[in-house]
Design a protein around this motif. Sequence first.
Motif, PDB file in Angstrom:
ATOM      1  N   VAL A  80       0.817  -1.081   0.175  1.00 29.74           N
ATOM      2  CA  VAL A  80      -0.089   0.026  -0.089  1.00 29.74           C
ATOM      3  C   VAL A  80       0.943   1.122   0.006  1.00 29.74           C
ATOM      4  CG1 VAL A  80      -1.660   1.409   1.243  1.00 29.74           C
ATOM      5  CG2 VAL A  80      -1.748  -1.328   1.288  1.00 29.74           C
ATOM      6  N   ILE A  81       0.738   1.979  -1.105  1.00 30.12           N
ATOM      7  CA  ILE A  81       1.695   3.055  -1.047  1.00 30.12           C
ATOM      8  C   ILE A  81       0.877   4.391  -1.007  1.00 30.12           C
ATOM      9  CG2 ILE A  81       3.320   4.300  -2.584  1.00 30.12           C
ATOM     10  CD1 ILE A  81       3.984   1.633  -4.046  1.00 30.12           C
ATOM     11  N   VAL A  82       1.043   5.004  -0.163  1.00 28.99           N
ATOM     12  CA  VAL A  82       0.482   6.450  -0.230  1.00 28.99           C
ATOM     13  C   VAL A  82       1.545   7.656  -0.473  1.00 28.99           C
ATOM     14  CG1 VAL A  82      -0.217   8.208   1.625  1.00 28.99           C
ATOM     15  CG2 VAL A  82      -1.104   6.001   1.695  1.00 28.99           C
ATOM     16  N   ILE A  83       0.897   8.330  -1.596  1.00 30.53           N
ATOM     17  CA  ILE A  83       1.911   9.380  -1.936  1.00 30.53           C
ATOM     18  C   ILE A  83       1.432  10.726  -1.153  1.00 30.53           C
ATOM     19  CG2 ILE A  83       2.538  11.054  -4.125  1.00 30.53           C
ATOM     20  CD1 ILE A  83       0.519   7.657  -4.512  1.00 30.53           C
ATOM     21  N   ASP A  84       2.359  11.087  -0.269  1.00 35.81           N
ATOM     22  CA  ASP A  84       2.005  12.164   0.616  1.00 35.81           C
ATOM     23  C   ASP A  84       2.609  13.358  -0.117  1.00 35.81           C
ATOM     24  OD1 ASP A  84       1.800  14.198   2.441  1.00 35.81           O
ATOM     25  OD2 ASP A  84       3.456  13.517   3.702  1.00 35.81           O
ATOM     26  N   ASP A  85       1.667  14.101  -0.962  1.00 27.97           N
ATOM     27  CA  ASP A  85       2.099  15.187  -1.977  1.00 27.97           C
ATOM     28  C   ASP A  85       2.134  16.550  -1.444  1.00 27.97           C
ATOM     29  OD1 ASP A  85       2.456  15.973  -4.531  1.00 27.97           O
ATOM     30  OD2 ASP A  85       0.566  15.825  -5.152  1.00 27.97           O
ATOM     31  N   CYS A  86       3.168  16.537  -0.276  1.00 30.86           N
ATOM     32  CA  CYS A  86       3.849  17.576   0.220  1.00 30.86           C
ATOM     33  C   CYS A  86       2.735  18.427   1.033  1.00 30.86           C
ATOM     34  CB  CYS A  86       4.181  18.857  -0.657  1.00 30.86           C
ATOM     35  SG  CYS A  86       5.761  18.362  -1.482  1.00 30.86           S
ATOM     36  N   SER A  87       1.843  17.485   1.992  1.00 30.92           N
ATOM     37  CA  SER A  87       1.060  17.943   2.730  1.00 30.92           C
ATOM     38  C   SER A  87       1.340  18.505   3.831  1.00 30.92           C
ATOM     39  CB  SER A  87       0.147  16.483   3.522  1.00 30.92           C
ATOM     40  OG  SER A  87      -0.435  15.828   2.473  1.00 30.92           O
ATOM     41  N   THR A  88       0.573  19.330   4.655  1.00 28.36           N
ATOM     42  CA  THR A  88       0.903  20.273   5.527  1.00 28.36           C
ATOM     43  C   THR A  88       0.420  19.941   7.002  1.00 28.36           C
ATOM     44  OG1 THR A  88      -0.881  21.911   5.413  1.00 28.36           O
ATOM     45  CG2 THR A  88       1.360  22.286   4.024  1.00 28.36           C
ATOM     46  N   ASP A  89      -0.382  18.728   7.039  1.00 25.95           N
ATOM     47  CA  ASP A  89      -1.188  18.352   8.398  1.00 25.95           C
ATOM     48  C   ASP A  89      -0.603  17.010   8.742  1.00 25.95           C
ATOM     49  OD1 ASP A  89      -1.932  16.869   6.396  1.00 25.95           O
ATOM     50  OD2 ASP A  89      -4.230  17.053   6.604  1.00 25.95           O
ATOM     51  N   GLY A  90       0.323  16.446   8.384  1.00 31.21           N
ATOM     52  CA  GLY A  90       0.928  15.160   8.905  1.00 31.21           C
ATOM     53  C   GLY A  90       0.145  14.121   8.313  1.00 31.21           C
ATOM     54  N   THR A  91      -0.340  14.087   7.029  1.00 34.14           N
ATOM     55  CA  THR A  91      -0.872  12.920   6.348  1.00 34.14           C
ATOM     56  C   THR A  91       0.006  11.814   6.317  1.00 34.14           C
ATOM     57  OG1 THR A  91      -2.278  14.514   5.164  1.00 34.14           O
ATOM     58  CG2 THR A  91      -1.742  12.375   4.191  1.00 34.14           C
ATOM     59  N   GLY A  92       1.115  11.999   6.049  1.00 31.69           N
ATOM     60  CA  GLY A  92       2.135  10.981   5.656  1.00 31.69           C
ATOM     61  C   GLY A  92       2.748  10.338   7.030  1.00 31.69           C
ATOM     62  N   GLU A 106       9.622  15.905  -3.359  1.00 30.19           N
ATOM     63  CA  GLU A 106      10.259  17.227  -3.106  1.00 30.19           C
ATOM     64  C   GLU A 106       9.298  18.507  -2.970  1.00 30.19           C
ATOM     65  OE1 GLU A 106      14.034  17.805  -4.605  1.00 30.19           O
ATOM     66  OE2 GLU A 106      15.073  16.170  -4.183  1.00 30.19           O
ATOM     67  N   GLN A 107       8.508  18.399  -4.128  1.00 24.27           N
ATOM     68  CA  GLN A 107       7.558  19.453  -4.201  1.00 24.27           C
ATOM     69  C   GLN A 107       6.338  18.773  -4.812  1.00 24.27           C
ATOM     70  OE1 GLN A 107       9.445  22.130  -7.220  1.00 24.27           O
ATOM     71  NE2 GLN A 107       8.799  20.906  -8.673  1.00 24.27           N
ATOM     72  N   ASN A 108       4.961  19.586  -4.380  1.00 24.79           N
ATOM     73  CA  ASN A 108       3.966  19.143  -4.861  1.00 24.79           C
ATOM     74  C   ASN A 108       3.818  18.796  -6.369  1.00 24.79           C
ATOM     75  OD1 ASN A 108       0.883  19.604  -5.907  1.00 24.79           O
ATOM     76  ND2 ASN A 108       0.975  19.191  -3.903  1.00 24.79           N
ATOM     77  N   ALA A 115       0.700  12.491  -8.877  1.00 28.61           N
ATOM     78  CA  ALA A 115       1.071  11.925  -7.788  1.00 28.61           C
ATOM     79  C   ALA A 115       0.838  10.170  -8.065  1.00 28.61           C
ATOM     80  CB  ALA A 115       0.129  12.159  -6.438  1.00 28.61           C
ATOM     81  N   GLN A 116      -0.113   9.949  -8.623  1.00 33.28           N
ATOM     82  CA  GLN A 116      -0.074   8.494  -8.789  1.00 33.28           C
ATOM     83  C   GLN A 116       1.003   7.956  -9.915  1.00 33.28           C
ATOM     84  OE1 GLN A 116      -4.272   8.962 -10.511  1.00 33.28           O
ATOM     85  NE2 GLN A 116      -5.039   7.628  -8.627  1.00 33.28           N
ATOM     86  N   ASN A 117       1.282   8.629 -10.823  1.00 31.70           N
ATOM     87  CA  ASN A 117       2.395   8.165 -11.535  1.00 31.70           C
ATOM     88  C   ASN A 117       3.667   8.093 -10.999  1.00 31.70           C
ATOM     89  OD1 ASN A 117       0.970   7.837 -13.931  1.00 31.70           O
ATOM     90  ND2 ASN A 117       0.950  10.193 -14.535  1.00 31.70           N
ATOM     91  N   LEU A 118       4.021   8.840  -9.811  1.00 37.47           N
ATOM     92  CA  LEU A 118       5.111   8.897  -9.136  1.00 37.47           C
ATOM     93  C   LEU A 118       4.989   7.484  -8.378  1.00 37.47           C
ATOM     94  CD1 LEU A 118       7.434  10.724  -8.209  1.00 37.47           C
ATOM     95  CD2 LEU A 118       6.255  11.230  -5.956  1.00 37.47           C
TER      96      LEU A 118
END
Length: 386
Positions: A80-92, A106-108, A115-118
């Motif tokens: 299960v891969i979560v792409i934390d796209d530079c969140s500011t709220d502790g998502t990752g 490194e950046q959104n 994000a999905q392609n990453l």
Amino acid sequence: MTTSVHPHVERDRADDPTRGLTHDLTRDRRDRPAQRPGRHRRDRVPADDLTVVIPAYDEAASVADTVRSVLGQTTPPARVIVIDDCSTDGTGELARAAGAEVIRPEQNTGSKAGAQNLALAQVTTAYTMAIDADTTLAPDAIELLLAPLAEDESVAAACGFVVPRHVSSVWERGRYVEYLLSFTFYKPTQDYYGKPLIASGCFSAYRTEVLREAGGWSERTRAEDMDLTWTFYQRGHRVRFVPEAVCYPIEPHDLDFMGKQLKRWSHGFVQNVRLHWRGILPLPFLSTVVGVAMIDALVASLVYLFVLPVLAVVVSPWVLAAYVVDVPAILVPVLLAARRRGEVGKALASIPAFLVLRTVNGVFMLRALWSEVVLRRPLLVYEKGH
């Protein structure tokens, strides 16, 4: 009279950081439509053949619920891969604590597709599944959704049944009726003819090799899931709808969130028609569905929003009755679906909200057509609902 269901009703993310209530998964089997005997149970994809990809931006309120619902499946994925796209709220951090691998660029990336392609670049399994970070699943949803892919190599993607997790505000109620209508009437009809209009972005599974050959999720439109689905068809692949595989997203609860979502959907639909029309013309059923939806988006919306009010003033106020003339036809499939779920009262109470939502749908569709076709000003920025 006008479009009862938005052409892109197969939803996108509706970010809502204030409403991350844990979903009661014990209700999922009751909520799932009755399974037809012998369907989607013959073959089973091994757990180590699947990677689940979850794009997320500021989804701290819901991402842990999503990850836990994925890991608790009858067929849990290998990764299960979560792409934390530079969140500011502790998502990752929350996703990692729930058991997911976390990628943080490194950046959104600027879009859900980016994000999905990453994550897709790191997938090594035969199958890839995309799930939104505000969506939970019925306990056997993954097992059921993967079955068509295991049974038939011509199937490139499969999508499931979508039910709003919360149904309280006027916008959630409108979407609830919209989904019941779409996923119990329109989508099964499309599947019967082998051409579901779209493999819903919130919960779909793909054959990884075919997904990569198609270029992954394209960033050229604001509706990457529709773009990918139509690309599969033009390449000779099949897409299946699996009504027994149920997911529960959080839908927009106010006009601000709903407006941003409808803006993406409307512009994305018009962009995909402009991009793909030559390629889908040789596909009779799909081209007919898209053509009717396009005409409906223009003509019916104009009638609904402008012609009827003018006639009501010039001719008679009774003309306004046309706004609800098709309600009985809407009620039949909606109430049948609601009855199976034990929610007839909820459905009846939500019908007025649906009429409001489809009026707003018409406004956004006309604005998208004017901007994309007349002004030649395509929507380029992906607004995530904040």
